[in-house]
Design an enzyme around this catalytic site. Sequence first.
Site, short mmCIF file in Angstrom:
data_model
loop_
_atom_site.label_atom_id
_atom_site.label_comp_id
_atom_site.label_asym_id
_atom_site.label_seq_id
_atom_site.Cartn_x
_atom_site.Cartn_y
_atom_site.Cartn_z
N ARG A 11 0.84 -1.21 0.00
CA ARG A 11 0.00 0.00 0.00
C ARG A 11 0.87 1.26 0.00
O ARG A 11 0.53 2.28 -0.60
CB ARG A 11 -0.96 0.00 1.19
N GLU A 59 -18.29 5.77 -0.75
CA GLU A 59 -17.53 5.04 -1.76
C GLU A 59 -18.27 4.95 -3.10
O GLU A 59 -17.64 4.97 -4.16
CB GLU A 59 -17.19 3.64 -1.24
N HIS A 108 -5.67 -3.04 2.69
CA HIS A 108 -6.14 -3.76 3.88
C HIS A 108 -6.97 -5.00 3.51
O HIS A 108 -8.04 -5.25 4.06
CB HIS A 108 -6.95 -2.83 4.79
N ASP A 116 -7.84 -5.51 13.05
CA ASP A 116 -8.97 -4.68 12.63
C ASP A 116 -10.28 -5.47 12.55
O ASP A 116 -11.36 -4.88 12.58
CB ASP A 116 -8.69 -4.04 11.26
N GLN A 120 -13.45 -5.15 8.40
CA GLN A 120 -12.48 -4.38 7.61
C GLN A 120 -11.74 -5.24 6.59
O GLN A 120 -10.98 -4.71 5.78
CB GLN A 120 -11.45 -3.72 8.54
N ARG A 166 -1.78 -4.52 3.99
CA ARG A 166 -1.37 -3.68 5.12
C ARG A 166 0.02 -4.03 5.64
O ARG A 166 0.82 -3.12 5.89
CB ARG A 166 -2.40 -3.81 6.25
#
Length: 291
Positions: A11, A59, A108, A116, A120, A166
């Site tokens: 990322r 989104e 992620h 998380d 997520q 991530r």
Amino acid sequence: EYKLGDLVATREAYGTALVKLGKANSSVVAIDGDTKNSTFADRFMNVFPDRFFEAFIAEQNMVGVAVGLSKCGKIPFASTFGAFFGRSMDHLRMAGISMANIKCVGSHCGVSIGEDGPSQMALEDLAFFRTLPQAVVFYPCDAVSTEKVVALAADYQGIVYIRTSRPKTPVLYQNEELFHIGGSKTVRSSANDRLTVVAAGVTGWEALKAADKLAEEGISIQVLDAYSVKPIDSKGLQEAAAQTNRSLLVVEDHYSDGGLGDAVLNAVAIHDVKVHKLAVQEVPRSGKPEE
């Protein structure tokens, strides 16, 4: 500009590549869904504030704006957590029908985000983006391959999805390594391989760990990095299977339906190749990535 073994999250490499693209092409713009410090889209915002758009937690609207910008001749990169693209499925479906030139980057992904928790974790994203007509889907495993597929995405006319992770992962490839749409890389092989493991993203590194552990027991396996999930490297998969008892083990950080395993299965099923899928089978929980 990386050194082998450097720990860099894919990322983060996306953010670096996006700035380079912005300097090379003034048509490149970026949109983010209020996750820019996590997707690293903020690097582009800091350099090109007049070409960055904050969509906040809307989104579906973010994708709609990206489609509009593409119709105005821009090359929009829209980023958020991979799981949150699920909210924009209708707009993405219509973008596919209208052959919109948009680039979606979902960070992620999978259970590897750990603490998380399942809300997520993108575990359905590959399945959805694979269904979009003429879409290209990338899942890079290191910083070098990430930068290269970002450049490929900008050049491609149509929808592209880049799945980023991530955790920090070591740099695997030399900076000069070439990548292309529909390609794959054999990252471990020998003359005595008993099985080919097909992986992408974080599972590529887990496959290499497994290869090292098996080597201590005198067992050799081949590891294939399927960084291009769609189109998949059918020829490369068939050749790998032919070298290892006509069988492939696909390991993916995604639910078992519609992901990398099914892409591989579709590519080799008619060639009498056995495909074994190791994927997420149930709703996961919060925990450390290693768990």
